[in-house]
Design a protein around this motif. Sequence first.
Motif, PDB file in Angstrom:
ATOM      1  N   LYS A   1      21.036 -10.716 -10.487  1.00  0.00           N
ATOM      2  CA  LYS A   1      21.576 -10.203 -11.750  1.00  0.00           C
ATOM      3  C   LYS A   1      20.460  -9.648 -12.626  1.00  0.00           C
ATOM      4  CE  LYS A   1      25.082  -9.741 -14.633  1.00  0.00           C
ATOM      5  NZ  LYS A   1      26.236  -8.854 -14.330  1.00  0.00           N
ATOM      6  N   VAL A   2      19.351 -10.364 -12.693  1.00  0.00           N
ATOM      7  CA  VAL A   2      18.190  -9.914 -13.477  1.00  0.00           C
ATOM      8  C   VAL A   2      17.611  -8.620 -12.900  1.00  0.00           C
ATOM      9  CG1 VAL A   2      15.802 -10.517 -14.059  1.00  0.00           C
ATOM     10  CG2 VAL A   2      17.608 -12.215 -14.318  1.00  0.00           C
ATOM     11  N   LEU A   3      17.710  -8.465 -11.584  1.00  0.00           N
ATOM     12  CA  LEU A   3      17.124  -7.302 -10.906  1.00  0.00           C
ATOM     13  C   LEU A   3      18.015  -6.058 -10.951  1.00  0.00           C
ATOM     14  CD1 LEU A   3      15.599  -9.140  -7.846  1.00  0.00           C
ATOM     15  CD2 LEU A   3      14.323  -7.598  -9.349  1.00  0.00           C
ATOM     16  N   GLU A   4      19.266  -6.197 -11.366  1.00  0.00           N
ATOM     17  CA  GLU A   4      20.193  -5.063 -11.350  1.00  0.00           C
ATOM     18  C   GLU A   4      19.658  -3.809 -12.047  1.00  0.00           C
ATOM     19  OE1 GLU A   4      24.023  -6.114 -12.813  1.00  0.00           O
ATOM     20  OE2 GLU A   4      24.599  -7.258 -11.032  1.00  0.00           O
ATOM     21  N   PRO A   5      19.011  -3.922 -13.216  1.00  0.00           N
ATOM     22  CA  PRO A   5      18.508  -2.704 -13.876  1.00  0.00           C
ATOM     23  C   PRO A   5      17.230  -2.147 -13.242  1.00  0.00           C
ATOM     24  CG  PRO A   5      18.875  -4.508 -15.457  1.00  0.00           C
ATOM     25  CD  PRO A   5      18.872  -5.096 -14.094  1.00  0.00           C
ATOM     26  N   HIS A   6      16.751  -2.771 -12.160  1.00  0.00           N
ATOM     27  CA  HIS A   6      15.465  -2.378 -11.574  1.00  0.00           C
ATOM     28  C   HIS A   6      15.613  -2.132 -10.069  1.00  0.00           C
ATOM     29  CE1 HIS A   6      13.569  -3.774 -15.343  1.00  0.00           C
ATOM     30  NE2 HIS A   6      14.389  -4.803 -15.249  1.00  0.00           N
ATOM     31  N   PRO A   7      16.476  -1.190  -9.667  1.00  0.00           N
ATOM     32  CA  PRO A   7      16.768  -1.026  -8.239  1.00  0.00           C
ATOM     33  C   PRO A   7      15.603  -0.493  -7.407  1.00  0.00           C
ATOM     34  CG  PRO A   7      17.766   0.747  -9.515  1.00  0.00           C
ATOM     35  CD  PRO A   7      17.242  -0.245 -10.500  1.00  0.00           C
ATOM     36  N   TYR A   8      14.584   0.094  -8.068  1.00  0.00           N
ATOM     37  CA  TYR A   8      13.478   0.670  -7.319  1.00  0.00           C
ATOM     38  C   TYR A   8      12.242  -0.221  -7.287  1.00  0.00           C
ATOM     39  CZ  TYR A   8      16.114   4.973  -6.897  1.00  0.00           C
ATOM     40  OH  TYR A   8      17.081   5.893  -6.580  1.00  0.00           O
TER      41      TYR A   8
ATOM     42  N   ALA B   1       0.818  -1.218   0.000  1.00  0.00           N
ATOM     43  CA  ALA B   1       0.000   0.000   0.000  1.00  0.00           C
ATOM     44  C   ALA B   1       0.850   1.267   0.000  1.00  0.00           C
ATOM     45  CB  ALA B   1      -0.936  -0.005   1.209  1.00  0.00           C
ATOM     46  N   GLN B   2       2.038   1.215   0.639  1.00  0.00           N
ATOM     47  CA  GLN B   2       2.865   2.425   0.691  1.00  0.00           C
ATOM     48  C   GLN B   2       3.650   2.634  -0.598  1.00  0.00           C
ATOM     49  OE1 GLN B   2       6.525   2.545   0.943  1.00  0.00           O
ATOM     50  NE2 GLN B   2       6.574   0.352   0.541  1.00  0.00           N
ATOM     51  N   ALA B   3       3.669   1.607  -1.475  1.00  0.00           N
ATOM     52  CA  ALA B   3       4.487   1.716  -2.681  1.00  0.00           C
ATOM     53  C   ALA B   3       3.687   1.716  -3.976  1.00  0.00           C
ATOM     54  CB  ALA B   3       5.494   0.563  -2.720  1.00  0.00           C
ATOM     55  N   LEU B   4       2.460   1.173  -3.955  1.00  0.00           N
ATOM     56  CA  LEU B   4       1.724   0.942  -5.189  1.00  0.00           C
ATOM     57  C   LEU B   4       0.412   1.704  -5.231  1.00  0.00           C
ATOM     58  CD1 LEU B   4       2.098  -2.952  -5.492  1.00  0.00           C
ATOM     59  CD2 LEU B   4       3.698  -1.171  -6.199  1.00  0.00           C
ATOM     60  N   THR B   5      -0.139   1.796  -6.422  1.00  0.00           N
ATOM     61  CA  THR B   5      -1.495   2.293  -6.625  1.00  0.00           C
ATOM     62  C   THR B   5      -2.294   1.205  -7.329  1.00  0.00           C
ATOM     63  OG1 THR B   5      -0.896   3.322  -8.738  1.00  0.00           O
ATOM     64  CG2 THR B   5      -0.749   4.695  -6.765  1.00  0.00           C
ATOM     65  N   ARG B   6      -3.594   1.381  -7.342  1.00  0.00           N
ATOM     66  CA  ARG B   6      -4.468   0.378  -7.921  1.00  0.00           C
ATOM     67  C   ARG B   6      -4.064   0.033  -9.356  1.00  0.00           C
ATOM     68  NH1 ARG B   6      -9.318  -1.568  -6.387  1.00  0.00           N
ATOM     69  NH2 ARG B   6     -10.562  -2.583  -8.007  1.00  0.00           N
ATOM     70  N   ASP B   7      -4.107  -1.252  -9.663  1.00  0.00           N
ATOM     71  CA  ASP B   7      -3.804  -1.816 -10.977  1.00  0.00           C
ATOM     72  C   ASP B   7      -2.311  -1.952 -11.233  1.00  0.00           C
ATOM     73  OD1 ASP B   7      -5.195  -3.088 -13.054  1.00  0.00           O
ATOM     74  OD2 ASP B   7      -4.730  -1.468 -14.437  1.00  0.00           O
TER      75      ASP B   7
ATOM     76  N   VAL C   1       6.227  -5.101 -13.457  1.00  0.00           N
ATOM     77  CA  VAL C   1       5.889  -5.240 -12.043  1.00  0.00           C
ATOM     78  C   VAL C   1       6.624  -4.181 -11.223  1.00  0.00           C
ATOM     79  CG1 VAL C   1       5.407  -7.712 -12.227  1.00  0.00           C
ATOM     80  CG2 VAL C   1       7.707  -6.964 -11.602  1.00  0.00           C
ATOM     81  N   ARG C   2       5.961  -3.684 -10.210  1.00  0.00           N
ATOM     82  CA  ARG C   2       6.549  -2.665  -9.336  1.00  0.00           C
ATOM     83  C   ARG C   2       6.912  -3.229  -7.968  1.00  0.00           C
ATOM     84  NH1 ARG C   2       5.946   2.397 -11.371  1.00  0.00           N
ATOM     85  NH2 ARG C   2       6.235   3.307  -9.304  1.00  0.00           N
TER      86      ARG C   2
ATOM     87  N   HIS D   1      20.475  -2.579  -4.029  1.00  0.00           N
ATOM     88  CA  HIS D   1      19.044  -2.435  -4.320  1.00  0.00           C
ATOM     89  C   HIS D   1      18.441  -1.376  -3.396  1.00  0.00           C
ATOM     90  CE1 HIS D   1      15.685  -4.088  -6.613  1.00  0.00           C
ATOM     91  NE2 HIS D   1      14.946  -3.739  -5.574  1.00  0.00           N
ATOM     92  N   ARG D   2      17.546  -0.542  -3.942  1.00  0.00           N
ATOM     93  CA  ARG D   2      17.092   0.644  -3.208  1.00  0.00           C
ATOM     94  C   ARG D   2      15.816   0.445  -2.393  1.00  0.00           C
ATOM     95  NH1 ARG D   2      19.776   5.163  -5.181  1.00  0.00           N
ATOM     96  NH2 ARG D   2      18.869   6.176  -3.356  1.00  0.00           N
ATOM     97  N   ARG D   3      14.937  -0.466  -2.800  1.00  0.00           N
ATOM     98  CA  ARG D   3      13.666  -0.668  -2.087  1.00  0.00           C
ATOM     99  C   ARG D   3      13.538  -2.143  -1.739  1.00  0.00           C
ATOM    100  NH1 ARG D   3      14.332   3.863  -1.856  1.00  0.00           N
ATOM    101  NH2 ARG D   3      13.130   5.582  -2.744  1.00  0.00           N
TER     102      ARG D   3
END
Length: 435
Positions: free
Chosen positions: A242-249, A162-168, A215-216, A274-276
Amino acid sequence: MDFEITGSTAAEIADSVRALRERGVVRPGDALPPVRELAATLGVNRNTAVAAYRQLAQAGLVISKGRGGTLMAGGAPLAQEGVAADTVLHDIGSGNPDPRRIPDPSAALGGIVGRPVLYGEPVIDPGLEHWAREWMLADLARDDLRISVTSGAVDAVERLLAQALTRDDAVALEDPCFLSSIHTVRLGGYRGVPVPVDEQGMTVDGLQAALDAGVRAIISTPRAQNPTGVSLTAARAAALRKVLEPHPYVLIIEDDHFSMLSAHPYASLIAPGHRRYALVRSVSKFLGPDMCLALAATDPTTAERLAMRLNPGTTWVSHLLQRLAHAQLADAGIRQQIADAASHYAERNSAFTAELLSRGIRTDSTDGLSLWVRLPVPARVAAERLMRRGWLVRTGDEFRIDEASPVSDHVRLTVHDLSEADTARLLDDLESAAR
């Protein structure tokens, strides 16, 4: 179609269908118009109609049957974890810990009463925070790590999303998946994106596909994944990082529910940069489900956002409960009891698995409170046969994210607390049900 759906946006169309349902105009099993037909009737883009049906599906109001169309969902309750109510069958699908293995808190209760806590004070008790920080840092060495407390792991996951996402927004979920995670994502209005799980954990290709789908957030179980019992291996974790490296947030939520009871080392998706992130550990499996408390180790930004959703007086986690958990976790004797319980679960699961294998039936893992048993017949067929013999099991179909995916051939069994006689009878009945 003898009812009229209205609206020009996805939200308006979804609200129109909800209103028709509430007034009894549409009933469970009724078919809604195909997407193209609905879009043409309302004069909207096809994607708008698709989004409206997706919102309704996420809320559990409709079911997509692929070529069979979109149907109003029935009134049957969603599958839930825990003991099944109102049954005379022997429930072996509950996923519960053995109550005889839960430490008695009586000795710790006397030491938790102290100065009363008042409104506006820190949400987490200082003693528990200090202990939890050392516990988490032993596995997740992050200089920025913050500790938060919630009312259990499910509460933590719900608040973190809830603190990171919005509906959908899209959330990556293991497939098959823990029931509470499925419900949390659905009721939050998020889109669950399935990531297959094999004997080493989340698959690399599956996670890459989920990231490509936008995905967020990702919900991962590093040990004793429910329902499969699989634990993430170090090699697979490295490949996933390794797959997540380009997606630190992208928010990584690791639900390490079996932490103190697992025989496997902790392997993580969370890379040093990783940031989050959030590593969540509840105490329910080893201190008991009624100790409704979880600890979350997060980055500072996530901790601050989580704190805003934990304001004292509204969602306060009792400091008496926190002190009781801390008193037990810091007690060497109780930690030994937890270690003994871990050995008990592993030994009982391994013994049962060996007996199954001798009968030609295999399980995918022995970690966790339950076993994920593969059968040569559809799970629902086996469940019906076992029901006639007095057993209640959970089928793998309950843990699917996509209802259009193939029928499951797995059942989840909780066998660690069975007597010797019941164990022998269940083995015989499983062998018969698998024919």
